[in-house]
Design an enzyme around this catalytic site. Structure first.
Site, PDB file in Angstrom:
ATOM      1  N   CYS A 118       1.459   3.657   3.092  1.00  0.00           N
ATOM      2  CA  CYS A 118       1.560   3.135   4.532  1.00  0.00           C
ATOM      3  C   CYS A 118       3.011   2.880   4.921  1.00  0.00           C
ATOM      4  CB  CYS A 118       0.913   1.640   4.469  1.00  0.00           C
ATOM      5  SG  CYS A 118       0.919   0.866   6.294  1.00  0.00           S
ATOM      6  N   CYS A 159     -16.765  -1.555   9.594  1.00  0.00           N
ATOM      7  CA  CYS A 159     -16.143  -0.264   9.584  1.00  0.00           C
ATOM      8  C   CYS A 159     -15.328  -0.114   8.242  1.00  0.00           C
ATOM      9  CB  CYS A 159     -15.332   0.038  10.751  1.00  0.00           C
ATOM     10  SG  CYS A 159     -14.345   1.595  10.719  1.00  0.00           S
ATOM     11  N   ARG A 186     -16.739   9.072  10.300  1.00  0.00           N
ATOM     12  CA  ARG A 186     -15.476   9.416  11.183  1.00  0.00           C
ATOM     13  C   ARG A 186     -14.279  10.048  10.632  1.00  0.00           C
ATOM     14  NH1 ARG A 186     -13.588   4.332  12.857  1.00  0.00           N
ATOM     15  NH2 ARG A 186     -15.081   4.384  14.652  1.00  0.00           N
ATOM     16  N   CYS A 234       0.550  -1.227  -0.113  1.00  0.00           N
ATOM     17  CA  CYS A 234      -0.016  -0.006  -0.019  1.00  0.00           C
ATOM     18  C   CYS A 234       0.928   1.377  -0.119  1.00  0.00           C
ATOM     19  CB  CYS A 234      -0.711  -0.066   1.061  1.00  0.00           C
ATOM     20  SG  CYS A 234      -1.869  -1.421   1.387  1.00  0.00           S
ATOM     21  N   CYS A 269     -10.236   0.426  19.329  1.00  0.00           N
ATOM     22  CA  CYS A 269      -9.811  -0.421  17.927  1.00  0.00           C
ATOM     23  C   CYS A 269      -8.316  -0.895  17.977  1.00  0.00           C
ATOM     24  CB  CYS A 269     -10.039   0.622  17.042  1.00  0.00           C
ATOM     25  SG  CYS A 269     -11.415   1.302  16.769  1.00  0.00           S
TER      26      CYS A 269
END
Length: 333
Positions: free
Chosen positions: A79, A207, A279, A76, A116
């Site tokens: 990241c 989510c 969020r 990714c 989380c």
């Protein structure tokens, strides 16, 4: 003088759905029309629809902890935990459950209602999953909602997490199907959708959101929202992240994403997924108070509270409390 506020005229809003009904048949043309609305009209519509489903004064508070940092085999481009890049993030082992539960206890004391846990895996091994399940059970016993993001899951792994008491599973689509290959090559869009299907089938809340500012076009943001809003069921939580440019990753340089366009993305997410919690996630550290206030006005009603989002900085809790006090916002129970 008449002070009554009316919605925009049909000529101004086009085919925009003003009902606030939960739909899963949004078209690109409809979502594109929302993005193209004058900013004040878009925010007005988003706030109007937000109030049909939520108390506009309440914000759901979550805390995110990296329980296994670095060394991820995925590529990714955003990241710093990817093993493909030299971003200064050291690969670490899975944390001890007792330490994680202590962190969750501190998060609850600071006002979080959801905890989380994120692990930098492509997919968890079954032996690692058992340790995560022990963490979930311990966090759940504190009276917190539980969430995990562990990469791809099999149907059996999703059921095991459900049995442990997991309330939410995070697995973002990241961007549009068309732009996805520019950001990630080690996992397909279909892989992500399959994991969402396994999570939903196990009875865990979903989510799922995305990231903006990765060099995508507005049409890609349209595509991302359409992908989310046409899932078989809308995600219960929709995190919208602004790219954090981390040195050592392919997306470390480039123009900082426009704040008004970010607010537009929040507003369109709110209108198209009216009953979902939207969020404010990564990127708040570089947002002004005014930008965050506009996001709340546009329908955002959740944020991550705590000094870190996995490995990137996040506003200090005192700053968030001060901002919420200034805006007259309270923590959602």
């Amino acid at each position: 003088m008449d002070q009554h506020i009316t919605p925009p005229s049909p000529s101004a809003s086009g085919a925009v759905d003003l009902s606030g009904a939960v739909r899963r048949d949004w078209t690109r043309a409809e979502v594109r029309a929302l993005f193209d609305l004058p900013f004040s009209e878009l925010v007005f519509l988003a706030q109007r629809i937000h109030r049909l489903h939520f108390d506009p004064r309440e914000v759901q508070i979550s805390t995110l902890l990296s329980i296994k940092t670095g060394g991820c085999p995925e590529d990714c481009a955003y990241c710093p935990q990817s093993a493909h890049y030299e971003a200064g993030v050291k690969a670490e082992k899975l944390m001890d459950a007792a330490v994680v539960i202590a962190e969750a206890r501190a998060a609850k004391s600071a006002g979080a209602s959801r905890f989380c846990m994120g692990a930098a895996w492509r997919n968890p091994k079954d032996r690692d999953l058992e340790q995560v399940c022990a963490m979930v059970e311990g966090v759940k016993a504190l009276g917190l909602e539980t969430c995990a993001t562990l990469g791809m899951l099999t149907p059996a792994q999703a059921r095991r997490l459900k049995d442990s008491g997991l309330d939410y599973y995070n697995h973002n689509l990241d961007t549009s199907p068309e732009f996805y290959g520019e950001i990630i090559t080690t996992r397909t869009y279909r892989d992500r959708l399959d994991t969402l299907d396994h999570v939903r089938a196990a009875g865990i809340n979903v989510c799922c959101g995305g990231i903006v500012g990765m060099g995508e076009s507005r049409e890609d943001r349209v595509g991302m929202i359409v992908a989310l809003a046409t899932l078989p069921a809308h995600p219960e939580s929709v995190p919208i992240n602004m790219l954090m440019q981390v040195e050592g990753t392919p997306l470390a340089t480039g123009k900082v994403f426009d704040a008004i366009e970010f607010v537009r993305t929040i507003a369109v997410a709110r209108i198209t997924m009216p009953a979902s919690v939207v969020r404010l996630s990564a990127g708040r550290e570089q947002m002004s108070e005014e930008t965050q206030a506009l996001c709340f006005l546009a329908g955002a009603n959740s944020l991550f509270c705590g000094p870190k989002l996995l490995t990137t900085p996040n506003p200090a809790r005192d700053r968030d409390r001060a901002l919420m006090d200034k805006l007259g916002l309270t923590a959602m129970e």
